[in-house]
Design a protein around this motif. Structure first.
Motif, PDB file in Angstrom:
ATOM      1  N   TRP A 252       0.846  -1.196   0.000  1.00 59.55           N
ATOM      2  CA  TRP A 252       0.000   0.000   0.000  1.00 59.55           C
ATOM      3  C   TRP A 252       0.887   1.255   0.000  1.00 59.55           C
ATOM      4  N   GLY A 253       0.689   2.105  -0.999  1.00 61.15           N
ATOM      5  CA  GLY A 253       1.451   3.348  -1.087  1.00 61.15           C
ATOM      6  C   GLY A 253       2.892   3.167  -1.512  1.00 61.15           C
ATOM      7  N   SER A 254       3.230   2.053  -2.186  1.00 57.37           N
ATOM      8  CA  SER A 254       4.623   1.799  -2.565  1.00 57.37           C
ATOM      9  C   SER A 254       5.115   2.811  -3.603  1.00 57.37           C
ATOM     10  N   PHE A 255       6.426   3.001  -3.638  1.00 63.50           N
ATOM     11  CA  PHE A 255       7.039   3.908  -4.606  1.00 63.50           C
ATOM     12  C   PHE A 255       6.768   3.422  -6.025  1.00 63.50           C
ATOM     13  N   PHE A 256       6.811   2.109  -6.232  1.00 67.19           N
ATOM     14  CA  PHE A 256       6.563   1.548  -7.564  1.00 67.19           C
ATOM     15  C   PHE A 256       5.183   1.923  -8.074  1.00 67.19           C
ATOM     16  N   LEU A 257       4.153   1.722  -7.248  1.00 66.46           N
ATOM     17  CA  LEU A 257       2.790   2.023  -7.678  1.00 66.46           C
ATOM     18  C   LEU A 257       2.569   3.525  -7.829  1.00 66.46           C
ATOM     19  N   LYS A 258       3.211   4.292  -6.980  1.00 66.35           N
ATOM     20  CA  LYS A 258       3.065   5.750  -7.067  1.00 66.35           C
ATOM     21  C   LYS A 258       3.636   6.262  -8.387  1.00 66.35           C
ATOM     22  N   THR A 259       4.842   5.817  -8.730  1.00 67.73           N
ATOM     23  CA  THR A 259       5.468   6.280  -9.979  1.00 67.73           C
ATOM     24  C   THR A 259       4.721   5.730 -11.202  1.00 67.73           C
ATOM     25  N   LEU A 260       4.128   4.526 -11.073  1.00 66.65           N
ATOM     26  CA  LEU A 260       3.338   3.976 -12.173  1.00 66.65           C
ATOM     27  C   LEU A 260       2.128   4.861 -12.446  1.00 66.65           C
ATOM     28  N   ARG A 261       1.427   5.261 -11.392  1.00 66.41           N
ATOM     29  CA  ARG A 261       0.245   6.100 -11.561  1.00 66.41           C
ATOM     30  C   ARG A 261       0.599   7.476 -12.121  1.00 66.41           C
ATOM     31  N   GLU A 262       1.812   7.943 -11.832  1.00 67.33           N
ATOM     32  CA  GLU A 262       2.222   9.266 -12.298  1.00 67.33           C
ATOM     33  C   GLU A 262       2.698   9.261 -13.745  1.00 67.33           C
ATOM     34  N   HIS A 263       2.872   8.080 -14.321  1.00 65.34           N
ATOM     35  CA  HIS A 263       3.330   7.998 -15.710  1.00 65.34           C
ATOM     36  C   HIS A 263       2.184   8.419 -16.638  1.00 65.34           C
ATOM     37  N   PRO A 264       2.420   9.347 -17.561  1.00 61.64           N
ATOM     38  CA  PRO A 264       1.324   9.824 -18.427  1.00 61.64           C
ATOM     39  C   PRO A 264       0.672   8.719 -19.252  1.00 61.64           C
ATOM     40  N   THR A 265       1.440   7.719 -19.652  1.00 58.68           N
ATOM     41  CA  THR A 265       0.861   6.623 -20.437  1.00 58.68           C
ATOM     42  C   THR A 265      -0.116   5.810 -19.602  1.00 58.68           C
ATOM     43  N   ASP A 266       0.158   5.680 -18.308  1.00 59.57           N
ATOM     44  CA  ASP A 266      -0.729   4.897 -17.451  1.00 59.57           C
ATOM     45  C   ASP A 266      -2.094   5.560 -17.355  1.00 59.57           C
ATOM     46  N   ARG A 267      -2.116   6.884 -17.257  1.00 65.50           N
ATOM     47  CA  ARG A 267      -3.399   7.577 -17.202  1.00 65.50           C
ATOM     48  C   ARG A 267      -4.204   7.315 -18.479  1.00 65.50           C
ATOM     49  N   GLU A 268      -3.548   7.334 -19.617  1.00 65.71           N
ATOM     50  CA  GLU A 268      -4.217   7.038 -20.885  1.00 65.71           C
ATOM     51  C   GLU A 268      -4.750   5.598 -20.893  1.00 65.71           C
ATOM     52  N   PHE A 269      -3.898   4.679 -20.466  1.00 67.57           N
ATOM     53  CA  PHE A 269      -4.261   3.263 -20.511  1.00 67.57           C
ATOM     54  C   PHE A 269      -5.407   2.954 -19.556  1.00 67.57           C
ATOM     55  N   GLN A 270      -5.454   3.629 -18.424  1.00 66.93           N
ATOM     56  CA  GLN A 270      -6.530   3.383 -17.461  1.00 66.93           C
ATOM     57  C   GLN A 270      -7.913   3.586 -18.069  1.00 66.93           C
ATOM     58  N   THR A 271      -8.028   4.468 -19.061  1.00 68.42           N
ATOM     59  CA  THR A 271      -9.331   4.701 -19.690  1.00 68.42           C
ATOM     60  C   THR A 271      -9.811   3.473 -20.460  1.00 68.42           C
ATOM     61  N   LYS A 272      -8.906   2.523 -20.724  1.00 66.66           N
ATOM     62  CA  LYS A 272      -9.264   1.274 -21.404  1.00 66.66           C
ATOM     63  C   LYS A 272      -9.519   0.130 -20.424  1.00 66.66           C
ATOM     64  N   ILE A 273      -9.382   0.400 -19.126  1.00 68.37           N
ATOM     65  CA  ILE A 273      -9.429  -0.673 -18.129  1.00 68.37           C
ATOM     66  C   ILE A 273     -10.758  -0.660 -17.379  1.00 68.37           C
ATOM     67  N   TRP A 274     -11.297  -1.846 -17.198  1.00 67.13           N
ATOM     68  CA  TRP A 274     -12.498  -2.047 -16.387  1.00 67.13           C
ATOM     69  C   TRP A 274     -12.094  -2.905 -15.195  1.00 67.13           C
ATOM     70  N   SER A 275     -12.150  -2.335 -14.002  1.00 68.28           N
ATOM     71  CA  SER A 275     -11.755  -3.053 -12.794  1.00 68.28           C
ATOM     72  C   SER A 275     -12.968  -3.694 -12.136  1.00 68.28           C
ATOM     73  N   LEU A 276     -12.953  -5.026 -12.062  1.00 68.56           N
ATOM     74  CA  LEU A 276     -13.958  -5.764 -11.310  1.00 68.56           C
ATOM     75  C   LEU A 276     -13.356  -6.068  -9.945  1.00 68.56           C
ATOM     76  N   TRP A 277     -14.017  -5.659  -8.899  1.00 67.52           N
ATOM     77  CA  TRP A 277     -13.442  -5.812  -7.563  1.00 67.52           C
ATOM     78  C   TRP A 277     -14.528  -6.216  -6.573  1.00 67.52           C
ATOM     79  N   SER A 278     -14.110  -6.800  -5.475  1.00 64.31           N
ATOM     80  CA  SER A 278     -15.052  -7.211  -4.443  1.00 64.31           C
ATOM     81  C   SER A 278     -14.827  -6.403  -3.167  1.00 64.31           C
ATOM     82  N   PRO A 279     -15.873  -5.818  -2.616  1.00 60.45           N
ATOM     83  CA  PRO A 279     -15.734  -5.124  -1.333  1.00 60.45           C
ATOM     84  C   PRO A 279     -15.352  -6.066  -0.197  1.00 60.45           C
ATOM     85  N   GLN A 280     -15.444  -7.378  -0.450  1.00 58.25           N
ATOM     86  CA  GLN A 280     -15.060  -8.365   0.553  1.00 58.25           C
ATOM     87  C   GLN A 280     -13.750  -9.069   0.203  1.00 58.25           C
ATOM     88  N   ASP A 281     -12.951  -8.499  -0.679  1.00 58.46           N
ATOM     89  CA  ASP A 281     -11.682  -9.126  -1.069  1.00 58.46           C
ATOM     90  C   ASP A 281     -10.829  -9.387   0.167  1.00 58.46           C
TER      91      ASP A 281
END
Length: 336
Positions: A252-281
């Motif tokens: 949670w809050g790792s440097f790797f994930l933080k820098t990934l989210r800050e990459h401009p390409t990731d923001r573009e790619f996220q618009t193509k992603i559908w996240s299925l998640w469970s509130p009970q994961d």
């Protein structure tokens, strides 16, 4: 690696069974056939009980982690779980969720991952592919798993005349960055084998993060869209219980994930992603960590981390998603 490791577990299971059988038969005078039945039943029962205990702990941690100030006060509006069904499960639904997750994880570890025949590779649809059909699908598994996790999904997609390619990411506890080349090569192979203009991707858990990182290195022009299932896009507090560089990158809050989210390409790619998640994961803690800021998010309540993959709601959503942009395209030359 995971396939061999899970097979080693069987040496332990069988050794304990023989030990119990020998003790019951030779020390306590139990008939041989009765001793064998008791030994097998005890080992199977204890194994299932261990999975239930582990998953109960995971569900409890998943709930309690939401109360930690660093998580609760993150201030990310898209991480709100209001109306997502977290508190609305009855006791019976919670019991069902624990049992379903325990059965799914037990089946995965004891049967599918060690023994599934040829889980990797391309599985082509029939020649009906010439007609208007969904794009081929690349399947990317999660942490400490292999491609056998997709056994049910591949059967579902095969019935729907969808070509698939499942890969196993190695090394199992290596850096997420190291998986990028394998994902790139798998997309190449699937495009060549089918003649499709693009692929779609379905990724479970860590696989979703690995594909997002791949997109920052290779781009996402060959990916029409991706569904992530229980992917820790913002990390998981349970990463401290795992081993390997990849699980540390998913903290949670790792440097790797933080820098990934800050990459401009990731923001573009996220618009193509559908996240299925469970509130009970029970693995992604807090569960809302699976929600994306710029992508589409849909909650599938009442599911654990593994059971979410083959939940009937998940499968229906996948089939509808694949049908959205089905298109006619010629077969590859080697399939004409």
């Amino acid at each position: 690696m995971i396939r061999h490791l899970n097979r080693l577990y069987w040496i332990g299971y069988i050794s304990v069974m023989f030990g119990l059988y020998w003790a019951l038969h030779h020390w306590f005078g139990v008939r041989a056939d009765d001793a064998a039945v008791v030994a097998i039943s005890l080992v199977a029962g204890l194994l299932f009980a261990a999975h239930i205990g582990f998953n109960i702990s995971g569900f409890a941690l998943s709930y309690s982690v939401r109360q930690i100030p660093q998580v609760r006060d993150k201030g990310l509006h898209f991480h709100s779980t209001e109306g997502e069904g977290f508190h609305r499960l009855s006791l019976a639904r919670w019991v069902k969720a624990v049992l379903a997750e325990s059965l799914a994880s037990l089946k995965l570890i004891t049967l599918l991952q060690p023994w599934a025949p040829k889980p990797d590779g391309i599985q082509l649809a029939g020649k009906a592919w010439r007609k208007k059909k969904p794009l081929p699908v690349l399947l990317v598994h999660g942490y400490l798993c292999n491609s056998a996790v997709w056994a049910g999904t591949r059967a579902l997609l095969d019935r729907a005349d969808v070509s698939t390619h499942a890969i196993t990411l190695e090394p199992a506890i290596g850096s997420i960055r190291s998986y990028s080349d394998a994902i790139h090569e798998a997309i190449d192979e699937l495009l060549v084998a089918t003649g499709a203009p693009q692929v779609k991707i379905i990724a479970h858990s860590m696989g979703g993060v690995a594909v997002r990182y791949h997109a920052t290195e290779y781009g996402h022009h060959r990916i029409a869209g991706m569904i992530t299932i229980g992917s820790p896009h913002y990390g998981t507090a349970l990463s401290t219980l795992g081993i390997g560089k990849n699980v540390k990158q998913m903290a949670w809050g790792s440097f790797f994930l933080k820098t990934l989210r800050e990459h401009p390409t990731d923001r573009e790619f996220q618009t193509k992603i559908w996240s299925l998640w469970s509130p009970q994961d029970n693995i992604v803690c807090p569960p809302a960590s699976s929600k994306l800021e710029f992508g589409k998010n849909t909650a599938v309540p009442g599911c654990g981390h593994v059971a979410l993959v083959n939940d009937s709601t998940t499968e229906d959503l996948i089939l509808n998603w694949l049908a959205e942009d089905a298109q006619a395209y010629p077969l590859a030359e080697n399939r004409a």
